[in-house]
Scaffold this active site. Structure first.
Site, PDB file in Angstrom:
ATOM      1  N   GLU A  21       0.802  -1.354   0.303  1.00 48.76           N
ATOM      2  CA  GLU A  21      -0.142   0.004  -0.016  1.00 48.76           C
ATOM      3  C   GLU A  21       0.990   1.150  -0.046  1.00 48.76           C
ATOM      4  OE1 GLU A  21      -4.107  -0.972   2.666  1.00 48.76           O
ATOM      5  OE2 GLU A  21      -2.337  -1.679   3.388  1.00 48.76           O
ATOM      6  N   TYR A  53     -14.539  27.130  -0.207  1.00 48.13           N
ATOM      7  CA  TYR A  53     -14.428  25.729  -0.635  1.00 48.13           C
ATOM      8  C   TYR A  53     -12.976  25.298  -1.459  1.00 48.13           C
ATOM      9  CZ  TYR A  53     -19.105  26.296  -0.500  1.00 48.13           C
ATOM     10  OH  TYR A  53     -20.726  26.608   0.422  1.00 48.13           O
ATOM     11  N   GLU A  73      -7.628   6.073  10.184  1.00 46.86           N
ATOM     12  CA  GLU A  73      -7.467   7.828  11.796  1.00 46.86           C
ATOM     13  C   GLU A  73      -7.062   8.443  11.866  1.00 46.86           C
ATOM     14  OE1 GLU A  73      -9.900   3.479  12.215  1.00 46.86           O
ATOM     15  OE2 GLU A  73      -7.836   3.762  11.299  1.00 46.86           O
ATOM     16  N   LYS A  98     -11.419   4.708   1.480  1.00 52.36           N
ATOM     17  CA  LYS A  98     -10.458   3.688   1.042  1.00 52.36           C
ATOM     18  C   LYS A  98     -11.758   2.870  -0.700  1.00 52.36           C
ATOM     19  CE  LYS A  98      -6.275   3.122   3.005  1.00 52.36           C
ATOM     20  NZ  LYS A  98      -5.349   1.201   3.305  1.00 52.36           N
TER      21      LYS A  98
END
Length: 118
Positions: A21, A53, A73, A98
């Site tokens: 990953e 934004y 997290e 994900k």
């Protein structure tokens, strides 16, 4: 409290506990709800009285390109603290997802809420 939201912001970042990953960036999806420090923009109709934004998306993409985490997290917490500090937001909710990372699971993610919602 007035809140702006951006849902489904996609960007690439290195994240994950597995070595594979961390080799190539993955696309993550971020959902944001951000407390606006003041309701002035409702009356002034001026961009400088609210949170822009486009600046939020630029900042988010910068963070995702520069910071690398093992856990969603930790990434969500970093985003929350960074955006609250950068835009003087009193409250934020950050969701990080994900896509297609687990077999037969479309999405996995976390959501954190920080600050005080007035």
């Amino acid at each position: 409290m007035d809140i702006i939201f951006l849902h489904g912001v996609r960007a690439k970042t290195l994240i994950g506990v597995y070595e594979w990953e961390r080799i190539a960036p993955q696309v993550v999806e971020v959902d944001l709800e951000i407390g606006i420090p003041s309701p002035r923009a409702c009356y002034s109709d001026q961009l400088n009285d609210t949170i822009d934004y486009a600046k939020v998306v630029d900042r988010l993409r910068h963070v995702l390109a520069e910071q690398h985490f093992l856990l969603l997290e930790a990434l969500a917490e970093y985003i929350a603290q960074d955006l609250m500090r950068e835009f003087a937001a009193p409250w934020i909710k950050v969701g990080v997802t994900k896509l297609g990372i687990l077999h037969e699971v479309g999405r996995v993610g976390v959501q954190v809420e920080r600050g005080h919602r007035g």
